[in-house]
Write an enzyme that holds these catalytic residues in place. Structure first.
Site, PDB file in Angstrom:
ATOM      1  N   CYS A   1      29.543  33.501  33.332  1.00 60.09           N
ATOM      2  CA  CYS A   1      30.896  33.658  32.791  1.00 60.09           C
ATOM      3  C   CYS A   1      31.064  32.890  31.491  1.00 60.09           C
ATOM      4  O   CYS A   1      32.016  33.115  30.762  1.00 60.09           O
ATOM      5  CB  CYS A   1      31.929  33.217  33.813  1.00 60.09           C
ATOM      6  SG  CYS A   1      31.830  31.468  34.175  1.00 60.09           S
TER       7      CYS A   1
ATOM      8  N   LYS B   1      32.038  32.351  51.979  1.00 57.11           N
ATOM      9  CA  LYS B   1      31.457  33.696  51.893  1.00 57.11           C
ATOM     10  C   LYS B   1      30.740  33.854  50.553  1.00 57.11           C
ATOM     11  O   LYS B   1      31.381  33.905  49.505  1.00 57.11           O
ATOM     12  CB  LYS B   1      32.548  34.774  51.993  1.00 57.11           C
ATOM     13  CG  LYS B   1      31.929  36.162  52.178  1.00 57.11           C
ATOM     14  CD  LYS B   1      32.903  37.281  51.928  1.00 57.11           C
ATOM     15  CE  LYS B   1      32.907  37.739  50.486  1.00 57.11           C
ATOM     16  NZ  LYS B   1      31.614  38.225  49.974  1.00 57.11           N
TER      17      LYS B   1
ATOM     18  N   GLU C   1      35.406  42.116  29.234  1.00 48.86           N
ATOM     19  CA  GLU C   1      34.209  41.428  29.736  1.00 48.86           C
ATOM     20  C   GLU C   1      33.191  42.470  30.205  1.00 48.86           C
ATOM     21  O   GLU C   1      33.504  43.324  31.032  1.00 48.86           O
ATOM     22  CB  GLU C   1      34.564  40.509  30.903  1.00 48.86           C
ATOM     23  CG  GLU C   1      33.357  39.725  31.414  1.00 48.86           C
ATOM     24  CD  GLU C   1      33.661  38.865  32.636  1.00 48.86           C
ATOM     25  OE1 GLU C   1      33.376  37.666  32.579  1.00 48.86           O
ATOM     26  OE2 GLU C   1      34.175  39.404  33.646  1.00 48.86           O
TER      27      GLU C   1
ATOM     28  N   GLU D   1      38.038  30.262  39.157  1.00 48.82           N
ATOM     29  CA  GLU D   1      37.216  30.316  37.942  1.00 48.82           C
ATOM     30  C   GLU D   1      36.901  31.789  37.713  1.00 48.82           C
ATOM     31  O   GLU D   1      36.182  32.405  38.506  1.00 48.82           O
ATOM     32  CB  GLU D   1      35.933  29.522  38.122  1.00 48.82           C
ATOM     33  CG  GLU D   1      36.167  28.029  38.252  1.00 48.82           C
ATOM     34  CD  GLU D   1      34.901  27.275  38.622  1.00 48.82           C
ATOM     35  OE1 GLU D   1      33.812  27.685  38.204  1.00 48.82           O
ATOM     36  OE2 GLU D   1      35.018  26.286  39.349  1.00 48.82           O
TER      37      GLU D   1
HETATM   38  N1  LIG Z   1      31.714  34.396  37.372  1.00 49.96           N
HETATM   39  C1  LIG Z   1      32.284  35.460  36.882  1.00 49.96           C
HETATM   40  O1  LIG Z   1      33.068  35.380  35.990  1.00 49.96           O
HETATM   41  C2  LIG Z   1      31.920  36.736  37.468  1.00 49.96           C
HETATM   42  C3  LIG Z   1      32.410  37.900  36.937  1.00 49.96           C
HETATM   43  N2  LIG Z   1      32.058  39.060  37.476  1.00 49.96           N
HETATM   44  C4  LIG Z   1      32.601  40.267  36.879  1.00 49.96           C
HETATM   45  O2  LIG Z   1      33.180  41.010  37.906  1.00 49.96           O
HETATM   46  C5  LIG Z   1      32.650  42.330  37.931  1.00 49.96           C
HETATM   47  C6  LIG Z   1      32.601  42.807  39.348  1.00 49.96           C
HETATM   48  O3  LIG Z   1      31.634  42.058  40.076  1.00 49.96           O
HETATM   49  P1  LIG Z   1      31.899  41.718  41.576  1.00 49.96           P
HETATM   50  O4  LIG Z   1      30.727  41.153  42.230  1.00 49.96           O
HETATM   51  O5  LIG Z   1      32.456  42.923  42.222  1.00 49.96           O
HETATM   52  O6  LIG Z   1      32.956  40.532  41.416  1.00 49.96           O
HETATM   53  P2  LIG Z   1      34.072  40.156  42.417  1.00 49.96           P
HETATM   54  O7  LIG Z   1      35.029  39.251  41.758  1.00 49.96           O
HETATM   55  O8  LIG Z   1      34.630  41.379  43.023  1.00 49.96           O
HETATM   56  O9  LIG Z   1      33.251  39.396  43.567  1.00 49.96           O
HETATM   57  C7  LIG Z   1      33.125  38.006  43.667  1.00 49.96           C
HETATM   58  C8  LIG Z   1      33.306  37.595  45.124  1.00 49.96           C
HETATM   59  O10 LIG Z   1      34.617  37.956  45.567  1.00 49.96           O
HETATM   60  C9  LIG Z   1      34.542  38.719  46.763  1.00 49.96           C
HETATM   61  N3  LIG Z   1      35.678  39.621  46.776  1.00 49.96           N
HETATM   62  C10 LIG Z   1      35.827  40.787  46.122  1.00 49.96           C
HETATM   63  N4  LIG Z   1      37.032  41.337  46.390  1.00 49.96           N
HETATM   64  C11 LIG Z   1      37.666  40.500  47.239  1.00 49.96           C
HETATM   65  C12 LIG Z   1      38.931  40.516  47.888  1.00 49.96           C
HETATM   66  N5  LIG Z   1      39.801  41.524  47.721  1.00 49.96           N
HETATM   67  N6  LIG Z   1      39.251  39.496  48.698  1.00 49.96           N
HETATM   68  C13 LIG Z   1      38.396  38.473  48.881  1.00 49.96           C
HETATM   69  N7  LIG Z   1      37.180  38.410  48.314  1.00 49.96           N
HETATM   70  C14 LIG Z   1      36.815  39.395  47.487  1.00 49.96           C
HETATM   71  C15 LIG Z   1      33.188  39.394  46.676  1.00 49.96           C
HETATM   72  O11 LIG Z   1      32.749  39.815  47.944  1.00 49.96           O
HETATM   73  C16 LIG Z   1      32.338  38.272  46.089  1.00 49.96           C
HETATM   74  O12 LIG Z   1      31.957  37.352  47.092  1.00 49.96           O
HETATM   75  C17 LIG Z   1      31.305  42.197  37.269  1.00 49.96           C
HETATM   76  O13 LIG Z   1      30.923  43.384  36.713  1.00 49.96           O
HETATM   77  C18 LIG Z   1      31.551  41.145  36.257  1.00 49.96           C
HETATM   78  O14 LIG Z   1      32.077  41.717  35.094  1.00 49.96           O
HETATM   79  C19 LIG Z   1      31.266  39.130  38.571  1.00 49.96           C
HETATM   80  C20 LIG Z   1      30.749  38.005  39.143  1.00 49.96           C
HETATM   81  C21 LIG Z   1      31.006  36.708  38.593  1.00 49.96           C
HETATM   82  O1  LIG Z   2      29.110  25.167  36.705  1.00 52.45           O
HETATM   83  C1  LIG Z   2      28.292  25.719  35.965  1.00 52.45           C
HETATM   84  O2  LIG Z   2      27.400  25.112  35.418  1.00 52.45           O
HETATM   85  C2  LIG Z   2      28.337  27.156  35.715  1.00 52.45           C
HETATM   86  C3  LIG Z   2      29.350  27.889  35.989  1.00 52.45           C
HETATM   87  C4  LIG Z   2      29.320  29.297  35.782  1.00 52.45           C
HETATM   88  C5  LIG Z   2      30.288  30.095  36.252  1.00 52.45           C
HETATM   89  O3  LIG Z   2      31.398  29.600  36.785  1.00 52.45           O
HETATM   90  C6  LIG Z   2      30.171  31.561  36.272  1.00 52.45           C
HETATM   91  O4  LIG Z   2      29.260  32.118  35.680  1.00 52.45           O
HETATM   92  O5  LIG Z   2      31.009  32.161  36.935  1.00 52.45           O
END
Ligand SMILES: NC(=O)C1=CN([C@@H]2O[C@H](COP(=O)(O)OP(=O)(O)OC[C@H]3O[C@@H](n4cnc5c(N)ncnc54)[C@H](O)[C@@H]3O)[C@@H](O)[C@H]2O)C=CC1
Ligand SMILES: O=C(O)/C=C/C=C(\O)C(=O)O
Length: 496
Positions: free
Chosen positions: A298, A188, A400, A264
């Site tokens: 991230c 997903k 964050e 992650e």
């Molecule tokens: N790579 C990272 O570290 C990321 C951090 N963020 C942080 O998270 C905050 C919120 O962004 P979101 O897009 O809402 O992140 P999120 O962690 O809620 O979403 C990431 C994925 O998880 C899914 N998801 C959300 N809740 C779920 C649940 N209960 N069960 C299963 N899947 C679930 C979402 O549909 C999406 O595909 C952002 O403002 C940012 O600060 C967001 C995206 C990436």
């Molecule tokens: O694998 C990479 O090069 C980058 C990873 C970045 C993330 O995991 C993120 O922004 O969540």
């Protein structure tokens, strides 16, 4: 519909469907995919219900026992290379899909996102083919000994949940090793960035991957496709990238079924600049680590610590460079930064811009929304922002934000700055800038983080372990660490 695609000749799909058991499948409920460049409608996306998710999981289970399950590793690897070739052949479509969903600069989508999508498939194809397993020559009471060796087998059906910040890169970072290890997948992508994953499903189908091996479902998290997937009893493992709180929710959802997890998660990463660093390289590096992808990686650094003797000069250089960043349309020449992913995320980032002022920050650069006097004023842009003057326990220095923003603080001693860097609930990355090799070797292992860079940032070798400590993650992926996670290992002991 938005016309702000990277390549006007590339046609984007008006409706994005699930891909289940080798077929594109629609569902009655849809949601709108919105361009963060101008707020316009890009596509309608089908939202999977529990029945769609169940059909995808059943197809994945059945496919484990079909031709995929009988394939030699070298055949699977050849198929992964074919997928990589397929992305390469449709490179411009993938670029357009990434740019449409995220508004990022076209040059970034070309050199980072789509290029890494290809590299992920090629890397894990080759790793799976060449990986060794363990072998121990063991002693036994009769003196004749025994041979212990391990064999890797697929885990089963892997549930993959990925975020919007690097859509294709992070989706394929999990799909590629999962398939390389012989698993089947129900994946997903984020609801904010569904386009490139849908294109990937076409490429996977056209590469001849048997039906049911790769299944794609669209939808949201809680009480939608994400939760239905994590709660499904026939999923064998979940791999997730996203917010730490979501990781904890998923952990609870899979606890009863004892599923394997790999997480992650978020970060509040530090960069530390010692006075002996190459000054210009450190400024350029911290600019990249603060503002790449509008700070939505991230790995980005939101906390910057600079040795006091060069603090004022460093802040002045950062200010000048930040104010010169070009914010704009994805395909514009020399554009440095696009919008944030959505208006919702912009609200969150702007709430921190306001909070920083309430917490007593000096706003060195940015702090608001840019004005274009055109359709981009309906987009999700913010200004790249620098703060100084906040205490270490301010919310803007500990939480964050995930936007184009950093706080720069002075430090006096090495042990002091190590303590301040480690005083965080997170532990994903740190970038150390110094010309003193002894210092680099001394400081780097003391940092509580999964990844430490010295005199660089985001230099990736896909064979290395990738993941975080504390609230930044659970487990490691990358290279053989991915093979370990996506495989079940059996030890076989033969008495000689
Ligand atoms: N790579 C990272 O570290 C990321 C951090 N963020 C942080 O998270 C905050 C919120 O962004 P979101 O897009 O809402 O992140 P999120 O962690 O809620 O979403 C990431 C994925 O998880 C899914 N998801 C959300 N809740 C779920 C649940 N209960 N069960 C299963 N899947 C679930 C979402 O549909 C999406 O595909 C952002 O403002 C940012 O600060 C967001 C995206 C990436
Ligand atoms: O694998 C990479 O090069 C980058 C990873 C970045 C993330 O995991 C993120 O922004 O969540």
């Amino acid at each position: 519909m938005s016309s702000l695609n990277s390549t006007s000749s590339v046609h984007l799909r008006p409706q994005l469907r699930h891909f289940i058991n080798g077929e594109f499948v629609a569902s009655a409920k849809t949601f709108r995919n919105i361009s963060p460049v101008d707020g316009k409608h890009i596509a309608d996306v089908c939202e999977a219900d529990a029945n769609n998710v169940d059909a995808a999981v059943k197809a994945a289970q059945a496919a484990l026992h079909g031709p995929w399950g009988r394939m030699a590793v070298s055949e699977r690897a050849a198929m992964l290379h074919k997928i990589a070739d397929g992305i390469q052949a449709r490179f411009d479509e993938f670029v357009a899909a990434e740019v449409a969903d995220t508004g990022r600069p076209v040059h970034q989508a070309r050199t980072l996102d789509v290029a890494r999508g290809i590299a992920n498939f090629r890397t894990f194809a080759d790793l799976a083919k060449t990986a060794n397993t363990d072998l121990f020559q063991s002693e036994s009471a009769d003196g004749l000994g025994a041979l212990n060796y391990t064999v890797r087998k697929p885990l089963g059906v892997v549930g993959i949940i990925s975020p919007w910040n690097l859509p294709l890169l992070l989706f394929t970072w999990k799909v590629a090793p999962a398939l390389a290890c012989g698993n089947t997948v129900v994946a997903k992508p984020s609801e904010e960035s569904p386009s490139s994953a849908t294109l990937l499903a076409e490429v996977i189908r056209d590469a001849g991957v048997p039906p049911g091996v790769f299944n794609l479902i669209h939808g949201f998290g809680g009480n939608s496709a994400g939760e239905f997937l994590t709660r499904h009893p026939d999923i064998d493992a979940i791999t997730f990238t996203g917010e730490s709180k979501t990781g904890s929710t998923i952990m609870k959802a899979v606890a009863d079924g004892m599923k394997e997890v790999s997480f992650e998660l978020g970060g509040k990463n530090a960069a530390v600049v010692f006075a002996d660093a190459d000054f210009d390289a450190a400024v350029a590096g911290v600019m990249r680590s603060s503002f790449t992808n509008s700070g939505q990686v991230c790995l980005c650094s939101e906390r910057v610590y600079v040795e006091r003797s060069i603090f004022d000069r460093f802040v002045a250089a950062m200010k000048e460079k930040t104010q010169a960043l070009k914010i704009g349309y994805p395909a514009e020449d020399n554009v440095d930064m696009g919008p944030l992913i959505s208006h919702g995320h912009r609200d969150k980032v702007l709430s921190y811009y306001r909070l920083a002022v309430e917490e007593g920050a000096t706003v060195v650069a940015g702090g608001g929304i840019p004005t274009f006097n055109d359709e981009r004023d309906d987009g999700a842009y913010v200004q790249p922002t620098i703060w100084t003057g906040l205490p270490d326990d301010a919310r803007c220095v500990t939480e964050e934000i995930f936007g184009p923003v950093c706080h720069i603080a002075p430090f006096d001693r090495e042990d002091e700055v190590i303590g301040r860097i480690n005083d965080s609930d997170y532990g994903l990355t740190c970038a150390i800038w110094t010309s003193d090799l002894k210092r680099a070797h001394r400081v780097a292992p003391q940092i509580e983080a999964g990844l430490v860079w010295v005199n660089t940032w985001y230099l990736r070798d896909l064979r290395t372990p990738f993941g975080g400590v504390k609230q930044s993650g659970l487990g490691r992926e990358g290279g053989r660490y991915s093979l370990d996670f996506y495989s079940e290992v059996t030890n076989i002991c033969i008495k000689l």
